[in-house]
Design a protein around this motif. Structure first.
Motif, PDB file in Angstrom:
ATOM      1  N   ARG A 173     -13.207   1.988   7.878  1.00 27.44           N
ATOM      2  CA  ARG A 173     -14.510   2.226   7.252  1.00 27.44           C
ATOM      3  C   ARG A 173     -14.665   3.656   6.747  1.00 27.44           C
ATOM      4  O   ARG A 173     -15.620   3.960   6.046  1.00 27.44           O
ATOM      5  CB  ARG A 173     -15.623   1.913   8.236  1.00 27.44           C
ATOM      6  CG  ARG A 173     -15.619   0.445   8.637  1.00 27.44           C
ATOM      7  CD  ARG A 173     -16.730   0.133   9.560  1.00 27.44           C
ATOM      8  NE  ARG A 173     -17.720  -0.567   8.765  1.00 27.44           N
ATOM      9  CZ  ARG A 173     -18.978  -0.712   9.091  1.00 27.44           C
ATOM     10  NH1 ARG A 173     -19.425  -0.205  10.206  1.00 27.44           N
ATOM     11  NH2 ARG A 173     -19.798  -1.361   8.316  1.00 27.44           N
ATOM     12  N   GLU A 174     -13.735   4.547   7.110  1.00 21.82           N
ATOM     13  CA  GLU A 174     -13.784   5.937   6.658  1.00 21.82           C
ATOM     14  C   GLU A 174     -13.584   5.975   5.143  1.00 21.82           C
ATOM     15  O   GLU A 174     -12.644   5.402   4.619  1.00 21.82           O
ATOM     16  CB  GLU A 174     -12.673   6.736   7.354  1.00 21.82           C
ATOM     17  CG  GLU A 174     -12.723   8.203   7.093  1.00 21.82           C
ATOM     18  CD  GLU A 174     -13.859   8.907   7.799  1.00 21.82           C
ATOM     19  OE1 GLU A 174     -14.273   9.956   7.310  1.00 21.82           O
ATOM     20  OE2 GLU A 174     -14.343   8.401   8.831  1.00 21.82           O
ATOM     21  N   PRO A 175     -14.482   6.645   4.408  1.00 16.60           N
ATOM     22  CA  PRO A 175     -14.328   6.677   2.950  1.00 16.60           C
ATOM     23  C   PRO A 175     -13.076   7.459   2.541  1.00 16.60           C
ATOM     24  O   PRO A 175     -12.661   8.391   3.221  1.00 16.60           O
ATOM     25  CB  PRO A 175     -15.601   7.373   2.459  1.00 16.60           C
ATOM     26  CG  PRO A 175     -16.142   8.088   3.634  1.00 16.60           C
ATOM     27  CD  PRO A 175     -15.657   7.374   4.857  1.00 16.60           C
ATOM     28  N   ASP A 176     -12.502   7.058   1.418  1.00 18.24           N
ATOM     29  CA  ASP A 176     -11.328   7.757   0.899  1.00 18.24           C
ATOM     30  C   ASP A 176     -11.722   9.179   0.513  1.00 18.24           C
ATOM     31  O   ASP A 176     -12.824   9.417   0.033  1.00 18.24           O
ATOM     32  CB  ASP A 176     -10.788   7.040  -0.338  1.00 18.24           C
ATOM     33  CG  ASP A 176     -10.149   5.708   0.004  1.00 18.24           C
ATOM     34  OD1 ASP A 176      -9.697   5.551   1.147  1.00 18.24           O
ATOM     35  OD2 ASP A 176     -10.093   4.827  -0.874  1.00 18.24           O
ATOM     36  N   PRO A 177     -10.806  10.132   0.695  1.00 23.63           N
ATOM     37  CA  PRO A 177     -11.121  11.497   0.261  1.00 23.63           C
ATOM     38  C   PRO A 177     -11.156  11.582  -1.256  1.00 23.63           C
ATOM     39  O   PRO A 177     -10.535  10.778  -1.951  1.00 23.63           O
ATOM     40  CB  PRO A 177      -9.974  12.323   0.846  1.00 23.63           C
ATOM     41  CG  PRO A 177      -8.870  11.364   1.076  1.00 23.63           C
ATOM     42  CD  PRO A 177      -9.506  10.031   1.331  1.00 23.63           C
ATOM     43  N   GLY A 178     -11.899  12.553  -1.757  1.00 22.38           N
ATOM     44  CA  GLY A 178     -11.993  12.731  -3.198  1.00 22.38           C
ATOM     45  C   GLY A 178     -12.927  11.719  -3.837  1.00 22.38           C
ATOM     46  O   GLY A 178     -13.693  11.031  -3.168  1.00 22.38           O
ATOM     47  N   ALA A 179     -12.858  11.643  -5.161  1.00 23.23           N
ATOM     48  CA  ALA A 179     -13.694  10.717  -5.924  1.00 23.23           C
ATOM     49  C   ALA A 179     -12.822  10.027  -6.969  1.00 23.23           C
ATOM     50  O   ALA A 179     -11.839  10.592  -7.431  1.00 23.23           O
ATOM     51  CB  ALA A 179     -14.833  11.481  -6.602  1.00 23.23           C
ATOM     52  N   PRO A 180     -13.194   8.803  -7.360  1.00 28.11           N
ATOM     53  CA  PRO A 180     -12.378   8.071  -8.324  1.00 28.11           C
ATOM     54  C   PRO A 180     -12.464   8.611  -9.761  1.00 28.11           C
ATOM     55  O   PRO A 180     -11.606   8.335 -10.578  1.00 28.11           O
ATOM     56  CB  PRO A 180     -12.907   6.645  -8.247  1.00 28.11           C
ATOM     57  CG  PRO A 180     -14.284   6.775  -7.710  1.00 28.11           C
ATOM     58  CD  PRO A 180     -14.283   7.993  -6.839  1.00 28.11           C
TER      59      PRO A 180
ATOM     60  N   ARG B  40     -14.829  16.085   2.217  1.00 24.01           N
ATOM     61  CA  ARG B  40     -13.877  15.107   1.677  1.00 24.01           C
ATOM     62  C   ARG B  40     -13.682  15.254   0.173  1.00 24.01           C
ATOM     63  O   ARG B  40     -12.744  14.716  -0.392  1.00 24.01           O
ATOM     64  CB  ARG B  40     -14.288  13.685   2.037  1.00 24.01           C
ATOM     65  CG  ARG B  40     -15.472  13.152   1.296  1.00 24.01           C
ATOM     66  CD  ARG B  40     -15.849  11.768   1.831  1.00 24.01           C
ATOM     67  NE  ARG B  40     -17.010  11.253   1.185  1.00 24.01           N
ATOM     68  CZ  ARG B  40     -16.990  10.328   0.251  1.00 24.01           C
ATOM     69  NH1 ARG B  40     -15.862   9.809  -0.134  1.00 24.01           N
ATOM     70  NH2 ARG B  40     -18.105   9.914  -0.288  1.00 24.01           N
ATOM     71  N   TYR B  41     -14.553  16.015  -0.495  1.00 20.27           N
ATOM     72  CA  TYR B  41     -14.418  16.255  -1.934  1.00 20.27           C
ATOM     73  C   TYR B  41     -13.651  17.545  -2.243  1.00 20.27           C
ATOM     74  O   TYR B  41     -13.420  17.861  -3.399  1.00 20.27           O
ATOM     75  CB  TYR B  41     -15.797  16.343  -2.601  1.00 20.27           C
ATOM     76  CG  TYR B  41     -16.554  15.039  -2.584  1.00 20.27           C
ATOM     77  CD1 TYR B  41     -16.111  13.951  -3.321  1.00 20.27           C
ATOM     78  CD2 TYR B  41     -17.716  14.898  -1.833  1.00 20.27           C
ATOM     79  CE1 TYR B  41     -16.808  12.760  -3.314  1.00 20.27           C
ATOM     80  CE2 TYR B  41     -18.414  13.702  -1.821  1.00 20.27           C
ATOM     81  CZ  TYR B  41     -17.961  12.641  -2.555  1.00 20.27           C
ATOM     82  OH  TYR B  41     -18.650  11.464  -2.543  1.00 20.27           O
ATOM     83  N   ILE B  42     -13.301  18.305  -1.208  1.00 21.81           N
ATOM     84  CA  ILE B  42     -12.656  19.607  -1.399  1.00 21.81           C
ATOM     85  C   ILE B  42     -11.189  19.490  -1.033  1.00 21.81           C
ATOM     86  O   ILE B  42     -10.846  18.962   0.028  1.00 21.81           O
ATOM     87  CB  ILE B  42     -13.359  20.685  -0.551  1.00 21.81           C
ATOM     88  CG1 ILE B  42     -14.826  20.773  -0.974  1.00 21.81           C
ATOM     89  CG2 ILE B  42     -12.662  22.027  -0.696  1.00 21.81           C
ATOM     90  CD1 ILE B  42     -15.688  21.604  -0.067  1.00 21.81           C
ATOM     91  N   ASN B  43     -10.335  19.998  -1.890  1.00 24.13           N
ATOM     92  CA  ASN B  43      -8.894  19.913  -1.677  1.00 24.13           C
ATOM     93  C   ASN B  43      -8.428  21.093  -0.828  1.00 24.13           C
ATOM     94  O   ASN B  43      -8.897  22.203  -0.999  1.00 24.13           O
ATOM     95  CB  ASN B  43      -8.168  19.917  -3.025  1.00 24.13           C
ATOM     96  CG  ASN B  43      -6.751  19.420  -2.918  1.00 24.13           C
ATOM     97  OD1 ASN B  43      -6.372  18.820  -1.924  1.00 24.13           O
ATOM     98  ND2 ASN B  43      -5.972  19.664  -3.942  1.00 24.13           N
TER      99      ASN B  43
END
Length: 149
Positions: free
Chosen positions: A46-53, A76-79
């Motif tokens: 259920r953990e959201p994928d890192p980043g955005a599509p 999760r949006y930061i590399n």
């Protein structure tokens, strides 16, 4: 009144009761362990994928997390390895700059995302990794111009 002799052995009934309960411990322990494994697997799934599509979803996701003040979700949006610390610092800066509800994130060009908050303007380069888009925490060489407010 008859009394038991000193050398008499106790009846075997209590031992049978203990044997039955000890036979149940292994299946019960295995069931609890399997349940715990299932909870961990479902939690990971259920953990959201890192980043955005997409870059647009990256900008809207960063804006939403900054407005909520949720550094853990913003990370999760930061590399990079220091994403958690960077996200906490960024959320703190936005809160210190004024109303975090006024924070807006836009895309001044195809390769950058820009934050506009009261008394704060920041620009990030967008990186693509494994088909997902992330903010690069290293300041860009050529930041986009911040509009006057």
């Amino acid at each position: 009144m008859p009394t038991a002799r000193k050398g008499a052995t106790p009846t075997t009934r209590p031992r049978e009761g203990r044997r039955k309960s000890s036979r149940l411990l292994l299946p019960l322990g295995l069931a609890v362990f399997a349940g715990w494994i299932a909870v961990v697997v479902v939690g990971i799934a259920r953990e959201p994928d890192p980043g955005a599509p997409s870059q647009q979803r990256l900008a809207s996701g960063v804006e939403e997390e900054l407005r909520k003040g949720d550094a853990e979700s913003l990370a999760r949006y930061i590399n990079g390895d220091g994403a958690d610390a960077y996200a906490k610092t960024l959320v703190g800066k936005v809160k210190d700059s004024g109303e975090s509800r006024e924070a807006a994130v836009s895309r001044p060009n195809e390769k950058q995302v820009q934050l506009h908050a009261p008394h704060l303007c920041m620009t990030w380069d967008v990186e693509k990794s494994d088909g997902r888009f992330f903010l690069d925490p290293v300041p860009p060489v050529t930041p986009g111009p911040c509009p006057a407010r």
